[in-house]
Structure formats: structure tokens, C-alpha cells
Design an enzyme around this catalytic site. Sequence first.
Site, PDB file in Angstrom:
ATOM      1  CG  ASP A  60      22.827  -9.365  -8.783  1.00  0.00           C
ATOM      2  OD1 ASP A  60      22.906  -8.166  -8.432  1.00  0.00           O
ATOM      3  OD2 ASP A  60      21.864  -9.827  -8.838  1.00  0.00           O
ATOM      4  CG  ASN A  66      26.660  -3.870  -0.841  1.00  0.00           C
ATOM      5  OD1 ASN A  66      27.672  -3.076  -0.455  1.00  0.00           O
ATOM      6  ND2 ASN A  66      25.481  -3.481  -1.184  1.00  0.00           N
ATOM      7  CB  THR A  67      26.436  -4.429   4.474  1.00  0.00           C
ATOM      8  OG1 THR A  67      25.365  -3.786   5.527  1.00  0.00           O
ATOM      9  CG2 THR A  67      27.592  -3.479   4.737  1.00  0.00           C
ATOM     10  CG  HIS A  68      20.990  -1.251   0.681  1.00  0.00           C
ATOM     11  ND1 HIS A  68      21.540  -0.238   0.013  1.00  0.00           N
ATOM     12  CD2 HIS A  68      19.914  -1.284   0.836  1.00  0.00           C
ATOM     13  CE1 HIS A  68      20.756   0.150  -0.509  1.00  0.00           C
ATOM     14  NE2 HIS A  68      19.464  -0.141   0.042  1.00  0.00           N
ATOM     15  NE  ARG A 116      31.063   1.051 -14.375  1.00  0.00           N
ATOM     16  CZ  ARG A 116      30.925   0.534 -13.138  1.00  0.00           C
ATOM     17  NH1 ARG A 116      31.586   1.650 -12.311  1.00  0.00           N
ATOM     18  NH2 ARG A 116      30.524  -0.598 -12.680  1.00  0.00           N
ATOM     19  CG  ASP A 170      21.912  -1.827  -3.494  1.00  0.00           C
ATOM     20  OD1 ASP A 170      23.048  -2.287  -3.154  1.00  0.00           O
ATOM     21  OD2 ASP A 170      21.458  -0.503  -3.349  1.00  0.00           O
TER      22      ASP A 170
HETATM   23  C1  GRF Z   1      26.313   1.935   5.869  1.00  0.00           C
HETATM   24  O1  GRF Z   1      25.092   2.223   6.225  1.00  0.00           O
HETATM   25  C2  GRF Z   1      26.401   1.166   4.253  1.00  0.00           C
HETATM   26  O2  GRF Z   1      25.394   0.236   4.176  1.00  0.00           O
HETATM   27  C3  GRF Z   1      26.038   2.478   3.558  1.00  0.00           C
HETATM   28  O3  GRF Z   1      26.865   3.379   3.964  1.00  0.00           O
HETATM   29  C4  GRF Z   1      27.306   3.023   5.327  1.00  0.00           C
HETATM   30  C5  GRF Z   1      28.655   3.060   5.531  1.00  0.00           C
HETATM   31  O4  GRF Z   1      29.043   3.414   6.843  1.00  0.00           O
HETATM   32  N1  GRF Z   1      26.360   2.178   2.118  1.00  0.00           N
HETATM   33  P1  GRF Z   1      30.765   3.421   7.368  1.00  0.00           P
HETATM   34  O5  GRF Z   1      31.251   3.981   6.207  1.00  0.00           O
HETATM   35  O6  GRF Z   1      30.962   1.991   7.564  1.00  0.00           O
HETATM   36  O7  GRF Z   1      30.645   3.965   8.677  1.00  0.00           O
END
Ligand code: GRF
Length: 202
Positions: free
Chosen positions: A142, A108-110, A66, A146
Site C-alpha cells: 500500500d 513485497n517481501t520484507h 519522483r 511496509d
Molecule cells: C531480501 O531480504 C529483501 O526482503 C530485502 O533485501 C533482500 C533482497 O535479496 N529487501 P536479493 O536481492 O533477492 O538477494
Amino acid sequence: MPARIAVLVSGTGTLLQALIDARAEGALDIDIVGVLADRTGTVGIDRARRAGIDTDEIGPGDHGDRAAWDTAVADRLGTWGPDWIVSAGFMRILGPAVLAAFPARIVNTHPALLPAFPGAHGVRDALEYGVTVTGCTVHIVDAGVDTGPILAQRAVPVLPGDDEASLHERIKVVERELLVATVDRLTRQGCRVEGRRAVFDD
Ligand code: GRF
């Protein structure tokens, strides 16, 4: 000079596509300098190639351990000289080499309202818990899962009859808008981290 953005993807890349489209429409003043996937064969990488963006695929399996993978990812991202890195549906935890190379510069987006329902199954976990409102969160990355300072959140109602797929699709519509708006704000204003808070600069 437009901000230089590198994007990390693992899957279908519709969040990446939202950034590509916003840039093409002139809604985002960014240069997407590279897209990196953690495996081969992702639709996200196809989208990047169609848009003429430099790409790479670096999977953990290509490296001894890793730490070696983490270093390889940090090195490759570094070649693109990004101002910001956007993890857009990237399903791996970034390691210390990447975090040290880009401190408080990775977003990051969650698909849940953090700190509720972190991890790989945020949509399923929210549904199983029985919440009536969930949503999405854009945050600074970080070392945790998440856990980083929150930049922006938006709520999405859970509807009767929702399953994981239908709820995730509705969240992703909102998530794409939120990501574009947050990247716009970050690249125009910048931000700093003060304890738990991410504060946009004036
Ligand atoms: C998003 O909802 C993201 O937050 C999650 O997976 C999805 C990704 O969608 N971790 P995409 O691959 O951009 O269509």
C-alpha cells in the site's frame, strides 16, 4: 494460462532466482514477463537476462522528479500486462501512479516480522533491538512503508553471535521459500483485501 508476473529488483536478486528456479522446476505455474530494476548494473537483471526474461532499468535519476519516475515505472510495468507484481528486494517506495495502476496487485517481501522493524534496515534494527526471534513477511503493498495487509510470515531465530549479514542470510533462505509458496497460492487462488486483512480466495 500461467499467471503473468513482473518482478522489481534492486540488488543481488536471489529472491528473483528462487521464482525463476521454481518455474523451471514446474513448482510454479507462472510466466515471468519482465524484470525491472531501479538502477543499472544489478545482479538481479543479469539473472533475468540469463533466464531470457525481458528487462528494463529505470532509475529516479533518469527522470525529472519522483512523480515522473513513478509514472515511467507504471507505464513500463503496464507494457508487460502483469497479473501480479512482485517487489523482491526492491529498495524504493512505489508511488501513486504504480499503486493506482495495480491496486492490491503488488506484493513485497520484507526481512522482518512486520509490523516490527519496517524500512530499509529491518534485519539490523531487529538485531539492535535484541529480539530472539525475527523472520520475514510477504505482504500486499500500500502507500506506506511496509504497512500493507500481510499474506504470510515465517519466524527465524536470532542465534548467539549473529551479525547483520549472517542473520540476513538465514532469513533469506526462509524468505525465498515463503515467497515461492505465497506466489503459488496467490496465482492459484487469488486474494482480496478486507480492511487490514489479505484473504486468499477459495
Ligand atoms: C531480501 O531480504 C529483501 O526482503 C530485502 O533485501 C533482500 C533482497 O535479496 N529487501 P536479493 O536481492 O533477492 O538477494
